[in-house]
Design a protein around this motif. Structure first.
Motif, PDB file in Angstrom:
ATOM      1  N   ARG A  39      -4.073  -5.431  -6.469  1.00 56.12           N
ATOM      2  CA  ARG A  39      -2.615  -5.517  -6.657  1.00 56.12           C
ATOM      3  C   ARG A  39      -2.023  -4.128  -6.482  1.00 56.12           C
ATOM      4  NH1 ARG A  39      -0.912  -8.717 -11.832  1.00 56.12           N
ATOM      5  NH2 ARG A  39       1.102  -8.175 -10.951  1.00 56.12           N
ATOM      6  N   PRO A  40      -1.298  -3.911  -5.389  1.00 55.07           N
ATOM      7  CA  PRO A  40      -0.714  -2.597  -5.146  1.00 55.07           C
ATOM      8  C   PRO A  40       0.379  -2.264  -6.156  1.00 55.07           C
ATOM      9  CG  PRO A  40      -0.424  -4.048  -3.243  1.00 55.07           C
ATOM     10  CD  PRO A  40      -1.002  -4.858  -4.343  1.00 55.07           C
ATOM     11  N   VAL A  41       0.663  -0.993  -6.226  1.00 55.70           N
ATOM     12  CA  VAL A  41       1.730  -0.472  -7.071  1.00 55.70           C
ATOM     13  C   VAL A  41       2.817   0.069  -6.143  1.00 55.70           C
ATOM     14  CG1 VAL A  41       2.299   1.322  -8.752  1.00 55.70           C
ATOM     15  CG2 VAL A  41       0.133   0.089  -8.924  1.00 55.70           C
ATOM     16  N   GLY A  45       6.111   2.752  -9.437  1.00 57.56           N
ATOM     17  CA  GLY A  45       5.091   2.592 -10.473  1.00 57.56           C
ATOM     18  C   GLY A  45       4.918   1.155 -10.917  1.00 57.56           C
ATOM     19  N   GLN A  46       5.810   0.264 -10.493  1.00 61.11           N
ATOM     20  CA  GLN A  46       5.716  -1.150 -10.868  1.00 61.11           C
ATOM     21  C   GLN A  46       4.664  -1.844 -10.011  1.00 61.11           C
ATOM     22  OE1 GLN A  46       9.409  -3.308 -10.580  1.00 61.11           O
ATOM     23  NE2 GLN A  46       8.474  -5.248 -11.120  1.00 61.11           N
ATOM     24  N   GLN A  47       3.803  -2.627 -10.664  1.00 58.69           N
ATOM     25  CA  GLN A  47       2.760  -3.348  -9.945  1.00 58.69           C
ATOM     26  C   GLN A  47       3.352  -4.560  -9.237  1.00 58.69           C
ATOM     27  OE1 GLN A  47      -0.526  -5.117 -12.238  1.00 58.69           O
ATOM     28  NE2 GLN A  47      -1.893  -4.084 -10.805  1.00 58.69           N
ATOM     29  N   SER A  62      -0.023   0.696  -0.937  1.00 60.99           N
ATOM     30  CA  SER A  62       1.161   1.169  -1.630  1.00 60.99           C
ATOM     31  C   SER A  62       0.733   1.673  -2.998  1.00 60.99           C
ATOM     32  CB  SER A  62       2.174   0.025  -1.787  1.00 60.99           C
ATOM     33  OG  SER A  62       3.254   0.445  -2.585  1.00 60.99           O
ATOM     34  N   ASP A  63       1.256   2.834  -3.366  1.00 64.58           N
ATOM     35  CA  ASP A  63       1.034   3.380  -4.702  1.00 64.58           C
ATOM     36  C   ASP A  63       2.181   4.338  -5.006  1.00 64.58           C
ATOM     37  OD1 ASP A  63       0.405   5.757  -3.294  1.00 64.58           O
ATOM     38  OD2 ASP A  63      -1.742   5.443  -3.505  1.00 64.58           O
ATOM     39  N   THR A  64       2.047   5.124  -6.041  1.00 57.88           N
ATOM     40  CA  THR A  64       3.149   6.019  -6.410  1.00 57.88           C
ATOM     41  C   THR A  64       3.384   7.103  -5.364  1.00 57.88           C
ATOM     42  OG1 THR A  64       1.618   7.324  -7.754  1.00 57.88           O
ATOM     43  CG2 THR A  64       2.893   5.602  -8.888  1.00 57.88           C
TER      44      THR A  64
END
Length: 139
Positions: A39-41, A45-47, A62-64
């Motif tokens: 599950r990307p973030v 910062g929201q998953q 996708s991440d921060t």
């Protein structure tokens, strides 16, 4: 097979037989065994609610740090090759010699959502996107 054309999209209803869908599902399960769903973030910062993985030279992450294509799964494993069943669909529907570099595999459980968004990470928008939906209807 019914082809619906609207605003630059083609929808090929009933393109895949039930047998072909099962074969494609088996091929996708083979990819998932090698590079599990994650599950990307979002950069906020929201998953995300969708679970995903990829095949091909690059996978979408996708991440921060932002959105990007990367050569490895978040666990460091290189993405496996795009299954031949997917490439057959690509070849049949696009007629292009150029092969895709990435095959994003999304799994939307009953509680997953897709918010309004635009895909703007491509370096070249001349190439088509082929999207295959199995399970619930896409429309």
């Amino acid at each position: 097979m019914t082809i619906l054309r609207l605003r630059g999209f083609e929808i090929h209803k009933s393109y895949l037989t039930l047998s072909a869908q099962r074969g494609l599902l088996d091929a996708v399960r083979g990819v998932v065994k090698q590079v599990p769903f994650f599950r990307p973030v979002m950069p906020s910062g929201q998953q995300m609610s969708v679970r995903m993985t990829s095949a091909g030279d690059y996978g979408w992450l996708s991440d921060t740090q932002g959105y990007r294509y990367a050569p490895t799964h978040p666990n460091g494993t290189p993405w496996p090759a795009i299954p031949p069943e997917v490439l057959t669909i690509w070849n049949d529907l696009t007629g292009l010699e150029r092969q895709p570099e990435s095959c994003l595999i999304n799994y939307y459980a009953s509680d997953a959502k897709m918010g309004l968004h635009q895909d703007k990470n491509e370096t070249d928008f001349r190439w088509p996107v082929v999207s295959i939906s199995l399970g619930d209807e896409g429309m």
